[in-house]
Design a protein around this motif. Structure first.
Motif, PDB file in Angstrom:
ATOM      1  N   ILE A  89      40.529  42.549  51.161  1.00 59.89           N
ATOM      2  CA  ILE A  89      40.686  43.810  50.305  1.00 59.89           C
ATOM      3  C   ILE A  89      42.113  43.517  49.805  1.00 59.89           C
ATOM      4  CG2 ILE A  89      41.086  46.073  50.038  1.00 59.89           C
ATOM      5  CD1 ILE A  89      39.307  46.654  52.225  1.00 59.89           C
ATOM      6  N   TYR A  90      43.041  43.057  50.232  1.00 64.30           N
ATOM      7  CA  TYR A  90      44.389  42.828  49.657  1.00 64.30           C
ATOM      8  C   TYR A  90      44.467  41.476  48.898  1.00 64.30           C
ATOM      9  CZ  TYR A  90      46.936  46.560  52.251  1.00 64.30           C
ATOM     10  OH  TYR A  90      47.467  47.931  52.440  1.00 64.30           O
ATOM     11  N   LEU A  91      43.618  40.582  49.240  1.00 64.87           N
ATOM     12  CA  LEU A  91      43.345  39.473  48.416  1.00 64.87           C
ATOM     13  C   LEU A  91      43.156  39.692  46.789  1.00 64.87           C
ATOM     14  CD1 LEU A  91      41.991  36.654  50.590  1.00 64.87           C
ATOM     15  CD2 LEU A  91      44.243  36.733  49.368  1.00 64.87           C
ATOM     16  N   MET A  92      42.304  40.812  46.904  1.00 65.17           N
ATOM     17  CA  MET A  92      41.791  41.028  45.757  1.00 65.17           C
ATOM     18  C   MET A  92      42.677  42.062  44.913  1.00 65.17           C
ATOM     19  SD  MET A  92      38.191  43.518  44.825  1.00 65.17           S
ATOM     20  CE  MET A  92      38.723  44.908  45.706  1.00 65.17           C
ATOM     21  N   TYR A  93      43.467  42.811  45.683  1.00 62.25           N
ATOM     22  CA  TYR A  93      44.684  43.703  45.088  1.00 62.25           C
ATOM     23  C   TYR A  93      45.496  42.882  44.360  1.00 62.25           C
ATOM     24  CZ  TYR A  93      48.613  46.657  45.027  1.00 62.25           C
ATOM     25  OH  TYR A  93      49.760  47.370  44.642  1.00 62.25           O
ATOM     26  N   PHE A  94      45.971  41.565  45.185  1.00 59.85           N
ATOM     27  CA  PHE A  94      47.099  40.699  44.642  1.00 59.85           C
ATOM     28  C   PHE A  94      46.466  40.065  43.374  1.00 59.85           C
ATOM     29  CE2 PHE A  94      48.363  40.199  49.102  1.00 59.85           C
ATOM     30  CZ  PHE A  94      49.391  41.256  49.242  1.00 59.85           C
ATOM     31  N   ILE A  95      45.437  39.434  43.414  1.00 57.98           N
ATOM     32  CA  ILE A  95      44.841  38.457  42.162  1.00 57.98           C
ATOM     33  C   ILE A  95      44.777  39.661  40.902  1.00 57.98           C
ATOM     34  CG2 ILE A  95      42.526  38.602  42.766  1.00 57.98           C
ATOM     35  CD1 ILE A  95      42.652  35.632  41.544  1.00 57.98           C
ATOM     36  N   PHE A  96      44.211  40.727  41.286  1.00 58.76           N
ATOM     37  CA  PHE A  96      44.022  41.758  40.300  1.00 58.76           C
ATOM     38  C   PHE A  96      45.444  42.089  39.744  1.00 58.76           C
ATOM     39  CE2 PHE A  96      39.421  42.301  40.817  1.00 58.76           C
ATOM     40  CZ  PHE A  96      38.971  42.356  39.817  1.00 58.76           C
ATOM     41  N   GLY A  97      46.287  42.366  40.490  1.00 53.76           N
ATOM     42  CA  GLY A  97      47.680  42.742  40.157  1.00 53.76           C
ATOM     43  C   GLY A  97      48.347  41.725  39.168  1.00 53.76           C
ATOM     44  N   SER A  98      48.162  40.325  39.846  1.00 55.09           N
ATOM     45  CA  SER A  98      48.990  39.277  38.925  1.00 55.09           C
ATOM     46  C   SER A  98      48.329  39.647  37.418  1.00 55.09           C
ATOM     47  CB  SER A  98      48.791  38.069  39.615  1.00 55.09           C
ATOM     48  OG  SER A  98      49.238  37.054  38.855  1.00 55.09           O
ATOM     49  N   SER A  99      46.890  39.578  37.383  1.00 52.62           N
ATOM     50  CA  SER A  99      46.173  39.501  36.135  1.00 52.62           C
ATOM     51  C   SER A  99      46.466  40.512  35.428  1.00 52.62           C
ATOM     52  CB  SER A  99      44.683  39.149  36.513  1.00 52.62           C
ATOM     53  OG  SER A  99      44.292  38.079  37.246  1.00 52.62           O
ATOM     54  N   THR A 100      46.716  41.754  35.864  1.00 52.41           N
ATOM     55  CA  THR A 100      46.731  42.929  34.809  1.00 52.41           C
ATOM     56  C   THR A 100      48.294  42.885  34.507  1.00 52.41           C
ATOM     57  OG1 THR A 100      45.210  44.453  36.565  1.00 52.41           O
ATOM     58  CG2 THR A 100      46.919  45.326  35.337  1.00 52.41           C
TER      59      THR A 100
END
Length: 369
Positions: A89-100
């Motif tokens: 879940i946190y992996l998804m959060y990290f890559i979505f955060g960087s992309s956003t």
């Protein structure tokens, strides 16, 4: 450990400041004013000690298992499979955060500066620099932040000082023109958005030098970054008023456009924007770095450098599809992103600390028996 670089405590603190400021330098006034209304400046200052408390909570969570990053702590406290699920879940959060964050940079550049440049070109250049920084290691990122932080802070103070002649204290009135729901949401925004999104710093702590004043410096760093954001919100309200602050997505850029001293010192908004681009670069870089190191930790890789290229390409692709337009981020993503941040940056860390305390007491009772 997949990463062998070492950060000094000063570098770690500077990176914390950069993450706290990050993209908030441009959009924070609009976001908190939309939630808090007229009392946005007051909530922003109240959020400073709250944010420092949240950073203290993060460091205490890291101290439960020294030498482990965030994903290692998950497995130690929850066990292998629940810890692995939470790590995903946190992996998804990290890559979505960087992309956003990169997408916001692209939208800003193509709407305010390079109007005729395709957004993919801006995003590609942005991610080439991010990938190069991550490939060269954590020490390179930390030393670069030491060099560039003075530029960010100096530009911030120049912005505030040059706008002082245009301030109007009446813009802050009335002081109580908000209800309890607005106040509570505004308080959550005041520390969850700036400081809560610094949770990737837990992925860096195992690779930093162990010094006695690490907790103090990180808490002060979080407070300093949040203080600068509170000052930015206040000057925005004093100069533009509530309505323009709420509806100016890139509020600090609009503020910089208003600087005009004796018809000589003016048109410096691009210089102001550069400080925001620097802080957002480091925030997006640390988020993607956390994703890469987390992936290596999760799958047991001894090295993480070979993951840099596929991760950068994935984040670049995601930044192109994460939002169709800028208005999508403002109207749909930001309100729900707050709930995501509250869950991952506040509720889960508090629950992990509680579970750790319960397990520690149970072990102590068994040992005494």
């Amino acid at each position: 450990m997949p990463e062998h670089g070492r950060l000094g405590i000063r570098q770690l603190t500077i990176l914390t400041i950069m993450i706290v400021m990050g993209d908030m330098m441009m959009i924070y006034p609009s976001v908190i004013a939309s939630f808090s209304g007229q009392n946005a400046w007051l909530n922003a200052f109240i959020g400073i000690p709250l944010g420092m408390g949240l950073m203290y909570l993060y460091v205490k969570l890291a101290d439960t298992y020294p030498g482990e990053n965030l994903f290692g702590i998950f497995k130690k406290i929850l066990g292998f499979w629940p810890g692995t699920l939470l790590s995903l879940i946190y992996l998804m959060y990290f890559i979505f955060g960087s992309s956003t964050q990169a997408r916001v940079v692209g939208d800003f550049m193509t709407s305010e500066i390079f109007m005729f440049t395709p957004i993919r070109v801006v995003l590609l250049i942005f991610y080439i620099v991010i990938g190069w920084g991550i490939y060269n290691g954590l020490e390179t990122i930390g030393r670069s932040s030491e060099i560039l932080l003075p530029i960010v802070t100096v530009f911030m103070f120049v912005l505030v000082i040059c706008l002082l002649p245009q301030t109007d204290l009446d813009q802050l009135r009335p002081f109580t023109d908000t209800n309890m729901q607005q106040i509570s949401k505004g308080l959550m925004v005041s520390f969850i958005y700036p400081v809560g999104e610094a949770i990737p710093i837990l992925m860096l702590l195992p690779y930093s030098s162990q010094q006695a004043h690490r907790t103090r410096d990180l808490v002060i760093g979080a407070g300093f970054g949040n203080f600068l954001m509170a000052v930015l919100v206040t000057i925005s309200l004093l100069v533009m008023g509530l309505f323009l602050t709420q509806h100016s997505i890139f509020g600090s850029f609009v503020l910089a456009q208003k600087i005009n001293i004796a018809n000589f010192f003016q048109r410096i908004e691009v210089l102001m924007a550069s400080s925001w681009l620097i802080s957002t670069y480091f925030k997006s870089t640390i988020y993607l770095y956390a994703f890469i190191v987390g992936t290596a930790e999760l799958f047991g890789f001894k090295a993480s450098r070979f993951l840099v290229l596929p991760s950068v390409l994935s984040a670049f692709a995601l930044s192109n599809i994460v939002s169709p337009t800028l208005s999508f981020i403002v109207t749909l993503a930001i309100p729900y992103w707050l709930e995501w941040d509250i869950t991952l940056c506040l509720i889960f860390p508090v629950m992990l600390l509680i579970i750790h305390q319960i397990k520690s007491k149970m072990k102590l009772k068994k040992g005494m028996a």
